[in-house]
Design an enzyme around this catalytic site. Structure first.
Site, short mmCIF file in Angstrom:
data_model
loop_
_atom_site.label_atom_id
_atom_site.label_comp_id
_atom_site.label_asym_id
_atom_site.label_seq_id
_atom_site.Cartn_x
_atom_site.Cartn_y
_atom_site.Cartn_z
N SER A 1 -20.90 -6.69 -0.13
CA SER A 1 -20.23 -7.86 -0.68
C SER A 1 -20.65 -9.12 0.09
O SER A 1 -21.84 -9.38 0.24
CB SER A 1 -18.72 -7.62 -0.63
OG SER A 1 -18.02 -8.59 -1.35
N ARG B 1 -4.20 -11.78 -2.66
CA ARG B 1 -4.63 -10.41 -2.42
C ARG B 1 -4.41 -9.53 -3.65
O ARG B 1 -5.23 -8.67 -3.96
CB ARG B 1 -3.88 -9.83 -1.22
CG ARG B 1 -4.40 -8.48 -0.76
CD ARG B 1 -5.85 -8.56 -0.37
NE ARG B 1 -6.28 -7.38 0.36
CZ ARG B 1 -7.54 -7.18 0.76
NH1 ARG B 1 -8.47 -8.09 0.50
NH2 ARG B 1 -7.88 -6.10 1.42
N ASP C 1 -18.87 -1.92 -10.76
CA ASP C 1 -18.52 -3.12 -9.99
C ASP C 1 -18.75 -4.34 -10.87
O ASP C 1 -19.87 -4.74 -11.12
CB ASP C 1 -19.39 -3.17 -8.73
CG ASP C 1 -19.04 -4.35 -7.83
OD1 ASP C 1 -18.24 -5.21 -8.23
OD2 ASP C 1 -19.57 -4.40 -6.69
N HIS D 1 -15.84 -2.54 -7.26
CA HIS D 1 -16.40 -3.18 -6.07
C HIS D 1 -16.04 -2.43 -4.79
O HIS D 1 -16.82 -2.39 -3.84
CB HIS D 1 -15.90 -4.63 -6.02
CG HIS D 1 -16.55 -5.45 -4.95
ND1 HIS D 1 -17.91 -5.55 -4.81
CD2 HIS D 1 -16.02 -6.21 -3.95
CE1 HIS D 1 -18.19 -6.35 -3.78
NE2 HIS D 1 -17.06 -6.76 -3.24
N ASP D 2 -14.86 -1.85 -4.78
CA ASP D 2 -14.42 -1.09 -3.60
C ASP D 2 -15.33 0.08 -3.26
O ASP D 2 -15.25 0.63 -2.16
CB ASP D 2 -13.00 -0.54 -3.84
CG ASP D 2 -11.94 -1.49 -3.31
OD1 ASP D 2 -12.30 -2.47 -2.64
OD2 ASP D 2 -10.75 -1.24 -3.57
#
Lengths: 198, 376
Positions: free
Chosen positions: B155, B225, B320, B353-354
């Site tokens: 990232s 968040r 992602d 994305h994680d």
């Protein structure tokens, strides 16, 4: 008789590639050809493959590999960037054959393709007996084959003529033996060096 | 020793102080600064085995192992880094650093501004990827590392790895750019802006000087968040993990938690707001938004990459959508244009994305193979 690469068409392909060239290998498998070309000819090579195991094998082989779907095309590569674009025994696995051939000759000065010749005698005999051929070069059953296009050398040459693709060199093999007569009948593997007119 | 034999075990952060002033990309000058870092493995005699791990938005220097005073605090990339792991600390000397402007001990908004004797707060200058790489280079100097064997990050961390190849082409041999992008899209900047607005409009923000008021903009951070977490997961994974599962078995006909996904987001938001600094969040999202090495080359990424000399591994993940595979492919084609060595793997993964933080076997096999191929 085995050659250094274990795939006899590699020898032929390697002969057409000059030291220091930029080479794109489509369906590059574990990267053996590119590794050979890099070590022996100082070629700057990139492989393309969409199989995760092959991508991993290339990285293990220290070969540049780019994981993309060939059916999605080569649009990321620039016109005329490569000296040779190689496709060894993979053309029959691609759905958009026409577009891919055009793309190969867009991004490369020349294309080198090899494929199993569906027109070879044993394949014709199988069809004549009413069954799809299963052979050393077409080892799959109809229901589990990764191949999606089935064509003969004559078919391929007709397409090239129609699309203005120039056949610069043509070779046929049966097993590892070179075939000199009636290639479409006698060759199980066809290897072509292709260009565009002008 | 009761720990797993593939852990780096107990680790302790270290601190490096730098007295030579640094001019930041935005024009501000810091007369001095400190970086907190951790190291794992041993630097070899040739100093040729050092690997820098760059962190993303909420990461830090604690990449692997655990702290003696907080054994549950396992490093954020512990599944990748350790003896026998893909980034093998028996071969490599691995460095993790908390970036400038961070909130884990390196000089940043929570540090004391020497000019005022109070926390910097919102007066801490915006720092960007170029600044981080420049300060990481100072740390490399301090550690006696002329050139990294590799710089790796996911990232925003991947942007730093890429920037290293442009800012110090002679000081990095390999760059591993994971789940990253050569620049953010408008959609991506838009998410960051919503997150920033959540923080900036929190009544407890106080223009960024909330610490002087004895509060933190927890509601804003929490919202930021929560939004982030939605974008880090894929639609499919969220459906699989949470679906429409209810917290209790009935609908409450109110605005408290009904669905598990709400509970998850609130939990993640609360947890984050409890430890992360809002000003650092603002700075870091700006660093993300500003990163665009092609900007000085009329948007031509290939031209921007012409300076690079490193070899590259680029990895993306199929689901992602925040840092989509297409963005990684832009990097790949720019590198090919410059005749640079690059391999690109697109990992099938549900986790969005994680994924770059998880230990998908194919992903880790690719990372392992690439690191194994790096000569030291």
């Amino acid at each position: 008789m085995t050659n250094v690469l274990g795939r006899f068409d590699f020898d032929v392909i390697a002969k057409w590639i000059k030291p220091g060239e930029k080479v794109l290998d489509l369906g590059c498998g574990d990267g053996s050809l590119l590794r050979y070309l890099r070590d022996e000819k100082g070629v700057l090579g990139y492989g393309v493959d969409n199989d995760a195991d092959n991508v991993l094998a290339c990285i293990r082989n220290g070969v540049n590999v780019i994981q993309i779907d060939l059916d999605a095309g080569l649009s990321g590569f620039e016109d005329g960037f490569f000296d040779h674009v190689v496709m060894s025994l993979s053309l029959q696995t691609v759905r958009h054959t026409e577009q891919l051939l055009a793309e190969m000759l867009r991004v490369g000065r020349e294309a080198v393709v090899s494929f199993p010749n569906f027109g070879q005698r044993s394949h014709r005999e199988a069809i004549a007996k009413g069954r799809m051929p299963v052979s050393e070069t077409l080892p799959y059953q109809w229901y589990n084959s990764p191949n999606v296009r089935f064509f003969t050398m004559a078919d391929f040459e007709a397409l090239c003529a129609e699309r203005g693709i120039v056949l610069r060199e043509r070779l046929g093999f049966d097993g590892e033996a070179s075939v000199s007569e009636d290639l479409n009948l006698n060759a199980s593997i066809a290897v072509y060096r292709l260009g565009t007119a002008g | 020793m009761d720990e797993a034999n593939d852990s780096v075990g107990e680790v302790a952060p270290q601190r490096a102080h730098f007295d030579t002033p640094i001019t930041l990309a935005g024009g501000a000058v810091l007369p001095a600064f400190e970086l907190v870092y951790e190291t794992y493995g041993e630097l070899n005699a040739a100093r040729s085995n050092a690997v820098l791990v760059c962190h993303a938005l909420s990461g830090n220097h604690h990449v692997a192992g655990r702290h003696a005073d907080d054994p549950k605090n396992i490093g954020w990339w512990d599944n990748l880094v350790g003896p026998g792991k893909p980034l093998d600390t028996r071969k490599f000397f691995v460095v993790g650093v908390n970036n400038l402007g961070g909130c884990y001990g390196s000089t940043g908004p929570v540090s004391t501004n020497p000019a005022t004797g109070k926390p910097w707060g919102a007066d801490f200058p915006v720092v960007i990827v170029e600044d981080w790489v420049a300060t990481q280079a100072r740390l490399a100097d301090r550690l006696g590392i002329d050139a990294w064997a590799a710089v790796v990050g996911g990232s925003l961390g991947g942007m730093q790895a890429l920037q290293w190849t442009l800012e110090y082409p002679g000081r990095i041999r390999h760059a591993l750019v994971i789940a990253s992008a050569p620049k953010l899209t408008a959609q991506n900047i838009a998410f960051n802006e919503v997150a920033r607005q959540a923080i900036l409009t929190d009544p407890d923000f106080h223009g960024g000087h909330y610490r002087e008021h004895g509060v933190v903009p927890a509601r804003g951070l929490r919202l930021a968040r929560m939004l982030g977490h939605i974008t880090y997961l894929s639609d499919d994974q969220m459906a699989e993990k949470f679906g429409r599962k209810l917290r209790q078995s009935v609908l409450n006909f109110g605005y408290d938690v009904d669905f598990e996904i709400e509970s998850y987001l609130r939990y993640q938001g609360d947890k984050f707001a409890g430890y992360f600094d809002a000003n650092t969040y603002l700075i870091t999202t700006k660093a993300l938004d500003y990163f665009d090495p092609a900007r000085d080359h009329d948007g031509n990424l290939a031209a921007a990459l012409a300076r690079a000399r490193a070899k590259f591994l680029v990895v993306s993940f199929s689901t992602d959508w925040r840092f989509a595979p297409e963005r990684s492919r832009e990097i790949v084609y720019g590198l090919v244009h410059n005749r640079l060595a690059v391999s690109y793997a697109e990992i099938e993964s549900m986790a969005g994305h994680d994924s770059f933080l998880l230990d998908d076997p194919r992903y880790h096999a690719v990372m392992r193979a690439y690191f194994e191929g790096i000569a030291v």
